[in-house]
Design an enzyme around this catalytic site. Structure first.
Site, mmCIF file in Angstrom:
data_model
loop_
_atom_site.group_PDB
_atom_site.id
_atom_site.type_symbol
_atom_site.label_atom_id
_atom_site.label_comp_id
_atom_site.label_asym_id
_atom_site.label_seq_id
_atom_site.Cartn_x
_atom_site.Cartn_y
_atom_site.Cartn_z
ATOM 1 N N HIS A 88 39.297 -10.278 27.735
ATOM 2 C CA HIS A 88 40.087 -11.047 26.906
ATOM 3 C C HIS A 88 41.069 -10.926 26.356
ATOM 4 O O HIS A 88 41.867 -10.054 27.836
ATOM 5 C CB HIS A 88 38.977 -9.767 25.372
ATOM 6 C CG HIS A 88 39.270 -8.454 26.494
ATOM 7 N ND1 HIS A 88 40.289 -7.840 25.789
ATOM 8 C CD2 HIS A 88 38.722 -7.436 26.313
ATOM 9 C CE1 HIS A 88 40.403 -6.287 26.241
ATOM 10 N NE2 HIS A 88 38.909 -6.206 26.192
ATOM 11 N N GLU A 126 31.399 -4.028 27.102
ATOM 12 C CA GLU A 126 32.236 -3.542 27.841
ATOM 13 C C GLU A 126 31.918 -2.241 27.963
ATOM 14 O O GLU A 126 30.176 -1.861 27.920
ATOM 15 C CB GLU A 126 33.153 -2.133 27.014
ATOM 16 C CG GLU A 126 33.777 -1.930 27.919
ATOM 17 C CD GLU A 126 34.571 -2.204 29.437
ATOM 18 O OE1 GLU A 126 34.203 -2.920 30.291
ATOM 19 O OE2 GLU A 126 35.882 -2.951 30.028
#
Length: 203
Positions: A8, A81
């Site tokens: 990201h 994550e």
């Protein structure tokens, strides 16, 4: 077929020095730009779809990369994550004060890192390894938008690294691009952690 992998864009918590993990913070204006730059770089790649972690920051990034293209963005929890337990949302300085030994092991001696509150490196590698194998037989390029530790876990999986060597290799900067392909039974890393699409930002 090539699989394109990216992290990201920069987030507010990245700037503040807070650990994110499964928690989320929004992209900064620079983070949005980074995603747009990557979208420009990949504009001619005929992606069949974009797969995103279900975290807000990766979905934001995926949308910016997609731009005006008619591409589905598929959200998957499996691409989130690494789970960092109590550390999530905390400043790095706070974690060092409260849990310094474990935090040091996480970054400096990953093979000695043990957690009862989050996810181990071994579990992460198994999780993302299972997911990437599902994409190995895709006929057209796919883009996966995920997270820094996930990307390091994938590289450990591709290269069969020991946990001790988990952090070796390229640093995964915001929207860094990694490209892989599977040839027979082996994964080949074509490009690792590349940020050549980043541009100078005037202050």
């Amino acid at each position: 077929m090539m699989i394109y992998l990216t992290r990201h864009g920069q987030t507010e918590w990245n700037l503040a020095g807070r650990m994110q993990g499964r928690k989320n913070s929004s992209l900064t204006s620079l983070g949005e730009q980074q995603a747009e730059w990557l979208g420009e770089r990949l504009v001619d790649v005929p992606f069949s779809k974009i797969i995103s972690s279900s975290s807000g920051r990766t979905k934001q990034t995926a949308e910016k990369i997609r731009g005006n293209r008619k591409l589905d963005i598929i959200e998957k929890d499996e691409w989130r994550e690494i789970h960092m337990g109590d550390w999530e949302g905390q400043l790095k300085e706070e974690i060092l004060e409260q849990d310094g030994d474990a935090f040091r092991r996480f970054w400096e001696e990953p093979h000695t890192y043990i957690t009862e509150r989050g996810e181990s490196f071994e579990d992460l590698i198994e999780r993302v390894g299972n997911e990437i194998e599902k994409l190995a037989s895709t006929k057209s390029p796919v883009l996966v938008v995920t997270h820094a530790v996930v990307l390091k876990g994938l590289l450990a999986y591709f290269r069969k690294k020991s946990i001790e060597d988990f952090w070796t290799g390229a640093f995964m900067h915001a929207t860094a691009l990694t490209i892989v392909e599977k040839q027979g039974d082996e994964w080949n890393v074509v490009l690792e952690g590349d940020t050549s699409h980043h541009k100078e930002v005037s202050s």
